[in-house]
Design an enzyme around this catalytic site. Structure first.
Site: not given
Length: 369
Positions: A114, A210
């Site tokens: 990410c 997440c």
């Protein structure tokens, strides 16, 4: 708080600062420090993967509630806030890669992917388009001006240090990045949030990946790659079948629990995963000892540095003495739990020298005890 507060760990003379905002206390304080510096400050939130509202889960980055929190902070500070939809990019570069790595019998680190993709590459482009002089984030890491340019260093608070997850930061990115929280303990960050009157001052930190509700990696991967549920044999190094498993997704190198095999003279651990045969290969702890690991996609931040170094092969592991020769990391002493798919991050003291992705390991030749 004065404008100088933004310079606690990162000297900065800027006319416009873009702050990456997740809706948490860390990035919110960065926005507050940036605004107090006198520079025009713009908060940017990437909409990546919004499952938070669907499952009623608080603390999931980039969920709808977090976006509202980021906007509320910007309103409080009197700065602009923009939300950009990067869900497709996130799905391709992070979520699909996460599932594919597990399918291949590897142990992925989605937070690094990410940072390499949406958080830095995409945010960099947005910040440049907005005419920013720098991009500031809430990561706990330090950017230190060295003799040959900016260096990446561990945070002063070892419990919060995120340098392992930022090893792939390039020199060009580091030149543009600022990390104001790297020189602060978490308690001070929350105190600053309270001083600023931010509603997120007491917001809990997210403990999960997440996009994975309740750390249930298996359920997500099975949904994306149903074939990962393929069962197979649990075997020892001689190929003897010791039991059965319900999918490689449930195992990682170094794991002991969940093997459900009996009759062994000593505890057995997962030594490796064979995606082609769907086998989980197990053995005694001494068989986990690794002397050398081959890494690829090396990101090097230290120029011609050739001095002593240490390496971390897991985010929670302690750095151990090692040396790097071409694409091979050799440990001074045998290291345990070295898993393909994880990163090997090299340090000189607190400085991040660089790192790469672990592809293969070579077992240490240890005398049987």
């Amino acid at each position: 708080m004065t404008p100088a507060d933004f310079q606690l760990s990162q000297p900065l003379k800027a006319r416009r600062i873009v702050v990456a905002m997740s809706g948490g206390v860390d990035s919110s304080v960065v926005a507050g420090l940036a605004a107090a510096s006198g520079a025009e400050t713009i908060g940017v939130t990437l909409q990546l993967y919004d499952h938070g509202e669907a499952v009623g889960r608080v603390g999931s980055c980039c969920a709808g509630r977090d976006i509202r929190d980021a906007r509320a902070v910007c309103d409080k500070l009197g700065i602009a806030h923009y939300v950009f939809d990067h869900a497709s990019s996130f799905r391709e570069t992070v979520i699909d890669d996460f599932a594919d790595e597990y399918l291949a019998g590897r142990t992925p680190i989605p937070c690094v992917k990410c940072n390499m993709g949406p958080k830095f590459t995409d945010l960099f482009a947005l910040a440049r388009d907005l005419g920013a002089d720098c991009l500031a984030t809430g990561h706990y890491v330090r950017r230190v001006e060295g003799a040959y340019g900016p260096e990446l260093h561990r945070a002063i608070d070892p419990a919060r240090d995120q340098s392992y997850f930022l090893f792939a930061t390039t020199a060009a990115q580091l030149d543009f990045l600022r990390f104001p929280l790297g020189g602060m303990p978490k308690a001070q960050v929350r105190e600053l949030a309270a001083e600023l009157g931010l509603g997120v001052a007491a917001k809990p930190d997210s403990q999960d990946i997440c996009f994975v509700p309740d750390r249930d990696y298996a359920s997500l991967v099975k949904k994306l790659r149903p074939e990962v549920e393929t069962s197979g044999d649990i075997v020892d190094e001689a190929g003897r079948v010791l039991g059965q498993h319900k999918g490689l997704i449930h195992f990682t190198v170094g794991q002991r629990r969940g093997l459900e095999i009996g009759g062994a003279a000593e505890p057995y651990y997962v030594l490796r995963l064979d995606s082609a045969s769907r086998q989980v290969i197990v053995g005694p702890k001494r068989a986990l000892a690794v002397r050398t690991a081959r890494i690829d996609n090396i990101n090097w931040l230290a120029g011609d540095y050739h001095g002593e170094m240490t390496v971390k092969v897991r985010s929670l592991a302690k750095p151990v003495p090692a040396r790097l020769e071409h694409d091979r990391v050799t440990f001074e002493l045998p290291e345990y739990g070295v898993a393909p798919g994880q990163a090997a991050v090299l340090y000189a003291g607190d400085r991040v020298l660089g790192g790469g992705w672990i592809q293969q390991t070579e077992r240490a030749e240890l005398a049987l005890a």
